[in-house]
Design a protein around this motif. Structure first.
Motif, PDB file in Angstrom:
ATOM      1  N   THR A 192       0.814  -1.219   0.000  1.00 51.05           N
ATOM      2  CA  THR A 192       0.000   0.000   0.000  1.00 51.05           C
ATOM      3  C   THR A 192       0.848   1.271   0.000  1.00 51.05           C
ATOM      4  O   THR A 192       0.367   2.336  -0.398  1.00 51.05           O
ATOM      5  N   HIS A 193       2.090   1.191   0.496  1.00 52.23           N
ATOM      6  CA  HIS A 193       2.971   2.346   0.581  1.00 52.23           C
ATOM      7  C   HIS A 193       4.410   1.894   0.351  1.00 52.23           C
ATOM      8  O   HIS A 193       4.715   0.703   0.454  1.00 52.23           O
ATOM      9  N   CYS A 194       5.274   2.856   0.075  1.00 51.07           N
ATOM     10  CA  CYS A 194       6.699   2.573  -0.078  1.00 51.07           C
ATOM     11  C   CYS A 194       7.493   3.623   0.691  1.00 51.07           C
ATOM     12  O   CYS A 194       7.136   4.815   0.688  1.00 51.07           O
ATOM     13  N   LEU A 195       8.556   3.202   1.340  1.00 53.83           N
ATOM     14  CA  LEU A 195       9.487   4.090   2.042  1.00 53.83           C
ATOM     15  C   LEU A 195      10.853   3.972   1.382  1.00 53.83           C
ATOM     16  O   LEU A 195      11.356   2.862   1.185  1.00 53.83           O
ATOM     17  N   ILE A 196      11.475   5.104   1.090  1.00 54.38           N
ATOM     18  CA  ILE A 196      12.809   5.124   0.505  1.00 54.38           C
ATOM     19  C   ILE A 196      13.760   5.788   1.489  1.00 54.38           C
ATOM     20  O   ILE A 196      13.534   6.926   1.914  1.00 54.38           O
ATOM     21  N   THR A 197      14.846   5.107   1.839  1.00 52.36           N
ATOM     22  CA  THR A 197      15.832   5.692   2.754  1.00 52.36           C
ATOM     23  C   THR A 197      16.842   6.558   2.010  1.00 52.36           C
ATOM     24  O   THR A 197      17.292   7.580   2.521  1.00 52.36           O
ATOM     25  N   HIS A 198      17.238   6.145   0.805  1.00 54.70           N
ATOM     26  CA  HIS A 198      18.133   6.926  -0.053  1.00 54.70           C
ATOM     27  C   HIS A 198      18.116   6.288  -1.441  1.00 54.70           C
ATOM     28  O   HIS A 198      17.874   5.087  -1.565  1.00 54.70           O
TER      29      HIS A 198
END
Length: 274
Positions: free
Chosen positions: A61-67
């Motif tokens: 449902t979502h995506c998180l990007i650290t770098h």
């Protein structure tokens, strides 16, 4: 909470009805370039995605990007960009990465530029903490990124450290916020010059001693510049007496984490973590 280890730093975190994809590298085996010039020039990734990946990704449902800049394809590759773009999955990032991601057609939802200050996130809150992706000369060339602390009602607090070595800032952050679950890179990655750019065995063991709860180690056995093996890390954890709190999942494995302090106290972590 569930954590589904896909490959390298790519995981899916289940929090309530939400499925959060972290740092997706979705390319097939050997589709990406080598990360070292000298010695064996192995193409990356070294292994395929596990068989469970396709089904698991359909629930995201979502995506998180650290770098993701300066060539860090192991945290967002071309296949992942297309996958996210085609589905218009909300992508949470720092303001630093937001323009880069928007230019590639992604549905970006940047967080405020306030490290360690909470922002609303999925009914709870999220905050960032700076990463140190290598020290010295190599560190000056790297894209350092952030880690995330996610706190959601009825779930253990989760610290996703991002690509970092063990720094005083990371130590202080863990001591202050006392996250119940931490996910840390453990591959001891390094290039042909300079030192480690993420935690290796010694720093992961030290981090586990500092952390109050469960530690999950990933970033293992998928990239050509990460020499640490799962078996070596597991052996070091046993010798250090932290094997009950340090989990080293294989690709495709799903960890079920305690949902509260009371549940964590009532069950044995080795039994309830898987």
């Amino acid at each position: 909470m569930k954590i589904h280890q896909l490959r390298n730093a790519t995981i899916i975190v289940e929090i309530g009805f939400n499925r959060i994809l972290i740092d997706p590298m979705l390319s097939p085996k050997n589709a990406l370039p080598p990360l070292r010039v000298f010695g064996a020039r192995q193409r990356n990734p070294l292994v395929e995605l596990p068989g469970s990946a396709a089904t698991a990704l359909e629930s995201v449902t979502h995506c998180l990007i650290t770098h993701c800049q300066k060539g860090h394809f192991d945290h967002l590759d071309r296949v992942a960009k297309k996958w996210l773009r085609d589905r218009q999955i909300p992508v949470i990032s720092t303001p630093h990465d937001a323009c880069h991601l928007s230019q590639r057609g992604l549905n970006v939802q940047p967080l405020p530029e306030r490290h360690e200050q909470p922002s609303p996130f999925l009914g709870g809150q999220i905050r960032t903490v700076r990463c140190t992706h290598g020290r010295g000369l190599i560190g000056r060339l790297m894209e350092h990124g952030v880690g995330y602390l996610i706190e959601a009602p009825g779930e253990p607090s989760l610290y996703l450290s991002g690509d970092t070595v063990l720094t005083p800032l990371v130590r202080e952050f863990v001591a202050h916020h006392r996250p119940q679950v931490c996910v840390v890179p453990a591959g001891g990655a390094r290039f042909d010059m300079g030192g480690d750019i993420i935690m290796g065995i010694d720093e992961v063991i030290e981090f586990t001693r500092l952390a109050p709860g469960t530690v999950v180690a990933n970033h293992l056995e998928a990239l050509s510049h990460c020499p640490v093996t799962r078996s070596a890390l597991a052996l070091a954890a046993r010798e250090a007496g932290v094997e009950s709190r340090l989990h080293v999942p294989i690709d495709g494995e799903e960890l079920r984490l305690p949902v509260s302090d009371n549940e964590q106290k009532q069950c044995s972590l080795p039994e309830c973590a898987i």
